[in-house]
Design a protein around this motif. Structure first.
Motif, mmCIF file in Angstrom:
data_model
loop_
_atom_site.group_PDB
_atom_site.id
_atom_site.type_symbol
_atom_site.label_atom_id
_atom_site.label_comp_id
_atom_site.label_asym_id
_atom_site.label_seq_id
_atom_site.Cartn_x
_atom_site.Cartn_y
_atom_site.Cartn_z
ATOM 1 N N ALA A 150 9.708 44.104 24.787
ATOM 2 C CA ALA A 150 11.491 44.612 24.303
ATOM 3 C C ALA A 150 12.489 43.204 24.298
ATOM 4 O O ALA A 150 13.616 43.340 24.055
ATOM 5 C CB ALA A 150 12.410 45.919 25.678
ATOM 6 N N SER A 222 15.982 48.411 17.358
ATOM 7 C CA SER A 222 15.468 48.686 18.101
ATOM 8 C C SER A 222 15.623 50.539 17.659
ATOM 9 O O SER A 222 16.362 51.282 17.434
ATOM 10 C CB SER A 222 15.635 48.687 19.327
ATOM 11 N N ASP A 266 17.411 41.397 21.561
ATOM 12 C CA ASP A 266 16.360 42.035 21.893
ATOM 13 C C ASP A 266 16.439 43.089 23.019
ATOM 14 O O ASP A 266 16.526 43.719 23.331
ATOM 15 C CB ASP A 266 15.084 41.107 21.603
ATOM 16 N N ILE A 267 17.172 41.718 24.061
ATOM 17 C CA ILE A 267 18.090 42.513 24.947
ATOM 18 C C ILE A 267 19.462 43.774 25.590
ATOM 19 O O ILE A 267 18.939 44.520 25.464
ATOM 20 C CB ILE A 267 18.308 41.093 26.824
ATOM 21 N N THR A 269 19.746 45.139 22.022
ATOM 22 C CA THR A 269 19.004 46.457 21.891
ATOM 23 C C THR A 269 19.156 47.036 22.215
ATOM 24 O O THR A 269 19.212 48.298 22.823
ATOM 25 C CB THR A 269 17.931 46.562 20.766
ATOM 26 N N THR A 270 18.155 47.245 23.671
ATOM 27 C CA THR A 270 17.094 48.162 24.322
ATOM 28 C C THR A 270 18.562 48.614 25.608
ATOM 29 O O THR A 270 18.641 49.577 25.971
ATOM 30 C CB THR A 270 16.660 47.387 25.194
#
Ligand code: FAD
Ligand code: MG
Length: 321
Positions: A150, A222, A266-267, A269-270
């Motif tokens: 992730a 995501s 990326d961090i 979105t999760t």
């Protein structure tokens, strides 16, 4: 469009994903160097092969700390920090559950509840001990496994951007399969910006809800429709809820983050997927550098703000809230 403005696209399959590089010079050698850089990172970070720096940590779980390279140590420290934020559903120690469910991989199945509960006991991010002095990582319990799925694509997309900049490239786009990072704008477009498609969930590969236009920004999505399997009429997707051990289900189909750095995208979105729309919007109100587009199951497209991008809605099934 002048002859110099032609876009050249190079593709590869790495990180289990279709990779696309766009340049405005025909430069096969540069493209090959970019793909080699991605490959080198995959070799360090993968958990889908028996050996990598991350796998050496996993193999030593419950036994001993493992010394890793500085960049891998720093990436793990970022992943741990995101995982121990209060209320965070981002959890980089989710590995044992990812491996058991195998969502998006051959042999997926719904594990028995008792097994899920046993594996949940191995997913406490506080049980990862980092030692700055010798750059070592220790998983305190046997069976624990780090999974950087992730965060690693975002990290790698930023490395590609930095490499291209060093090489003097002004306009380029790298897409690592849902993780897009851009340099400059698109010299071939009238707007001078990159148009990045927001995919329509569970539709054909080219069907879009709309287009996000950016210059020199990262766009990371995501979604529940990327990797999933169906069993007895139920869909099981690859973002897991670290509280229950099951796929994380709420009102969302996807979250897209627009930011300068792709690792952040990326961090977030999760993290935001875990928060849902209401909490996510409140969380972002104090963070103007991070912007998000939420797509809900009932067809709404909700932006936190739009300072760093413009969005054009294309699909009539969706409406902007
Ligand atoms: P994101 O939504 O950003 O992350 C979801 C992924 O993170 C899940 O797939 C899981 O791995 C993990 N995860 C699940 N729940 C959580 C949670 N709550 N908190 C934190 N993490 C969670 N795919 C292949 O098919 N074959 C390969 O060989 C392969 N090798 C890879 C090697 C590397 C180095 C990387 C980075 C990825 C690789 N992948 C491979 C893809 C990988 O398995 C994931 O599917 C991918 O990283 C998901 O990215 P995303 O942006 O779509 O999802
Ligand atoms: Mg992510």
């Amino acid at each position: 469009m002048s002859p110099d403005d032609r876009v050249y696209a190079y593709s590869a399959v790495l990180l289990g994903s279709p990779i696309l590089l766009k340049l405005f010079d025909h430069n096969q050698t540069l493209a090959a160097r970019v793909f080699r850089l991605i490959k080198q990172q995959e070799i360090l970070l993968t958990v889908n092969r028996p050996h990598s720096e991350v796998m050496s940590i996993n193999h030593a779980a419950g036994e001993s700390p493992v010394v890793v390279s500085q960049p891998v140590f720093e990436l793990i420290a970022r992943a741990r920090a995101a995982s121990v934020l209060p209320g965070s559903l981002f959890n980089f120690t989710i590995g044992p559950l990812v491996k058991r469910w195998k969502i998006g991989f051959h042999g997926n199945s719904v594990p028995p509840l008792a097994e899920i509960q046993a594996l949940l006991a191995l997913t406490n991010p506080h049980h990862v001990i980092l030692n700055d002095r010798d750059r070592s990582v220790f998983l305190q319990k046997s069976g624990m496994e780090i999974d950087l799925g992730a965060i690693a694509k975002g990290y790698i997309a930023d490395l590609v951007r930095d490499f291209l900049r060093q090489e003097g490239v002004e306009d380029a786009l790298i897409n690592l399969g849902g993780n897009v990072q851009t340099l400059g704008g698109a010299a071939d477009s009238e707007s001078g910006s990159w148009g990045i498609g927001l995919k329509k969930p569970f539709a054909g590969p080219d069907e879009l809800i709309g287009v996000i236009n950016v210059r020199g920004k990262s766009v990371v999505t995501s979604g529940v429709y990327e990797r999933y399997f169906e069993l007895a009429g139920k869909r099981y997707h690859h973002i897991l809820d670290p509280r229950s051990g099951y796929p994380l289900d709420n009102e969302l189909l996807s979250v897209t983050v627009i930011s300068a750095d792709s690792i952040e995208g990326d961090i977030y979105t999760t993290l935001l997927y875990g928060m849902g729309v209401e909490k996510g919007l409140a969380y972002l109100a104090a963070r103007p550098e991070i912007e998000a587009i939420f797509v809900t199951r009932d067809g709404q497209v909700i932006s936190s703000s739009a300072r760093q991008f413009t969005f054009t809605l294309l699909d009539e099934d969706f409406h902007q809230a």
